[in-house]
Design an enzyme around this catalytic site. Sequence first.
Site, PDB file in Angstrom:
ATOM      1  N   PHE A   1       0.854  -1.180   0.000  1.00 43.85           N
ATOM      2  CA  PHE A   1       0.000   0.000   0.000  1.00 43.85           C
ATOM      3  C   PHE A   1       0.891   1.232   0.000  1.00 43.85           C
ATOM      4  O   PHE A   1       1.658   1.447   0.927  1.00 43.85           O
ATOM      5  CB  PHE A   1      -0.934   0.045   1.213  1.00 43.85           C
ATOM      6  CG  PHE A   1      -1.863   1.234   1.154  1.00 43.85           C
ATOM      7  CD1 PHE A   1      -3.035   1.185   0.418  1.00 43.85           C
ATOM      8  CD2 PHE A   1      -1.530   2.426   1.787  1.00 43.85           C
ATOM      9  CE1 PHE A   1      -3.868   2.295   0.323  1.00 43.85           C
ATOM     10  CE2 PHE A   1      -2.370   3.543   1.701  1.00 43.85           C
ATOM     11  CZ  PHE A   1      -3.540   3.464   0.963  1.00 43.85           C
TER      12      PHE A   1
ATOM     13  N   ASP B   1       9.347   2.876   1.669  1.00 44.69           N
ATOM     14  CA  ASP B   1       8.167   3.625   2.091  1.00 44.69           C
ATOM     15  C   ASP B   1       7.960   3.372   3.589  1.00 44.69           C
ATOM     16  O   ASP B   1       7.455   2.322   3.998  1.00 44.69           O
ATOM     17  CB  ASP B   1       6.944   3.190   1.274  1.00 44.69           C
ATOM     18  CG  ASP B   1       5.696   4.005   1.634  1.00 44.69           C
ATOM     19  OD1 ASP B   1       5.737   4.759   2.635  1.00 44.69           O
ATOM     20  OD2 ASP B   1       4.686   3.882   0.909  1.00 44.69           O
TER      21      ASP B   1
ATOM     22  N   LYS C   1       2.379  10.558   7.571  1.00 39.39           N
ATOM     23  CA  LYS C   1       1.566  10.216   8.741  1.00 39.39           C
ATOM     24  C   LYS C   1       2.056  10.904  10.018  1.00 39.39           C
ATOM     25  O   LYS C   1       1.766  12.062  10.228  1.00 39.39           O
ATOM     26  CB  LYS C   1       1.463   8.700   8.868  1.00 39.39           C
ATOM     27  CG  LYS C   1       0.630   8.112   7.702  1.00 39.39           C
ATOM     28  CD  LYS C   1       0.000   6.761   7.990  1.00 39.39           C
ATOM     29  CE  LYS C   1      -1.068   6.468   6.943  1.00 39.39           C
ATOM     30  NZ  LYS C   1      -0.675   5.503   5.924  1.00 39.39           N
TER      31      LYS C   1
HETATM   32  C1  LIG Z   1      -0.862   5.645   4.466  1.00 39.96           C
HETATM   33  C2  LIG Z   1       0.245   5.239   3.589  1.00 39.96           C
HETATM   34  C3  LIG Z   1       0.525   5.938   2.399  1.00 39.96           C
HETATM   35  C4  LIG Z   1      -0.349   7.048   1.876  1.00 39.96           C
HETATM   36  O1  LIG Z   1      -0.407   8.150   2.736  1.00 39.96           O
HETATM   37  P1  LIG Z   1      -1.617   9.217   2.553  1.00 39.96           P
HETATM   38  O2  LIG Z   1      -1.221  10.326   3.486  1.00 39.96           O
HETATM   39  O3  LIG Z   1      -2.883   8.534   2.954  1.00 39.96           O
HETATM   40  O4  LIG Z   1      -1.611   9.634   1.126  1.00 39.96           O
HETATM   41  C5  LIG Z   1       1.617   5.536   1.665  1.00 39.96           C
HETATM   42  N1  LIG Z   1       2.405   4.519   2.058  1.00 39.96           N
HETATM   43  C6  LIG Z   1       2.166   3.836   3.192  1.00 39.96           C
HETATM   44  C7  LIG Z   1       3.075   2.722   3.598  1.00 39.96           C
HETATM   45  C8  LIG Z   1       1.067   4.152   3.984  1.00 39.96           C
HETATM   46  O5  LIG Z   1       0.798   3.443   5.089  1.00 39.96           O
END
Ligand SMILES: *Cc1c(COP(=O)(O)O)cnc(C)c1O
Length: 410
Positions: A148, A233, A262
């Site tokens: 994700f 990520d 986040k």
């Molecule tokens: C939540 C998340 C995203 C996307 O972040 P948003 O602020 O919702 O666009 C990308 N990568 C990972 C691993 C995430 O958990």
Amino acid sequence: MEDDDGARLSGHGSLTMRSPRLAPNYRPLDVVLHSGDGAWVTDVHGRRYLDFLAGYSALNFGHRHPGLTAIAHAQLDRLTLTSRAFEHDLLHPFAEALAGLADAEMVLPMNTGAEAVETAIKAARKWGYDVKGVPADQARIVVAAGAFHGRTTTIVSMSSDPLARAGFGPFTPGFVVVPYGDADAVERAIDEHTVAVLVEPIQGEAGVLIPPPDYLPRLRAMCSASDVLLVLDEIQSGLGRAGATLAADLVGVRGDLVTLGKALGGGIVPVSAVVGRQDVLGVLTAGTHGSTFGGNPLACAVGLGVVDLLAPGDLQARARHLGVVLEWRLAELVADGLLAGVRQVGLWAGVDVAPGVGLTGREVCERMAERGVLAKDTHGSTIRLAPPLVISESDLHRGLDALAGVLRAA
Ligand SMILES: *Cc1c(COP(=O)(O)O)cnc(C)c1O
């Protein structure tokens, strides 16, 4: 309820109204929250709940962390937005501080996580053409199944989740999807047009999937050997959640680019960034990339506060310490046959409800809410547990008691 709520809402419906005007792209639990403090939130009826999701780790420091809200209040009274057309006095200090925390050479601030991932993709591609010498429009990025990385058109183009993809084509080309945790599959997928391998060090949305311990070290070695960028990520796994500043620190691996988001916004404003190598982020020269809100004064003030919270390492240690409690409490539920699987690292766990319990993840979360604990299911029978890192040990037990109670009563 405070009196001013009525005034603020007058003519705008009631506190619990469900408007058909709101697009249906979420199906939240049946609670309407009104206020929050640390690991606790209160709904419009005055019922209190422990927050065991913490905004998917955007609330690692809890609701309204007093240090962070004080910083935000002070900044609101000084300067909130300049755009990047003008400098402001916190932009460079934020870049310095975040680079120091993440052991990175350069920082590119954005707002949301998806934007940080998009930025990393653009930087990797441009680096591939300008520096590595990949022929125009041939750059390929290897990604992992089950990942994700956000919801933009390009990011869903590399998703393997049918729900996230279906109906949103045509998709952006240039991605190769391989199984997660399989370093051999990544090695086979790398060719002379590969500019980057992009993975989560731990897959969050997939249910806290922890790869084999040699996975990231092997990706690091093969990327270095093939002049391919390792892009990690850490939007959900980073900033303390896994018991380290970055989850990749746990296996001693450094990405060439790392996406953060986040928790970087302290639960107050969206703040994200790509941090990493100067020779890679340096390809994004003036006019090639940008954002009106990226690196705004309020974001930098809160982001600096977040860096200051994490710099001493106490919160990371706290996540490890509470993680031990989480681990043995969940092991008990596995031993009793109530959970079919548990994956835990730091103050973060994905638990699979045993089929014999006869409840979906969603149903378990609904029953936990009745017992005053908010958590979120994912992929049918999995529940993600991620309370704020500031939660007390007794509140952690209280939340786990609710989970155990629901499973035992089923
Ligand atoms: C939540 C998340 C995203 C996307 O972040 P948003 O602020 O919702 O666009 C990308 N990568 C990972 C691993 C995430 O958990």
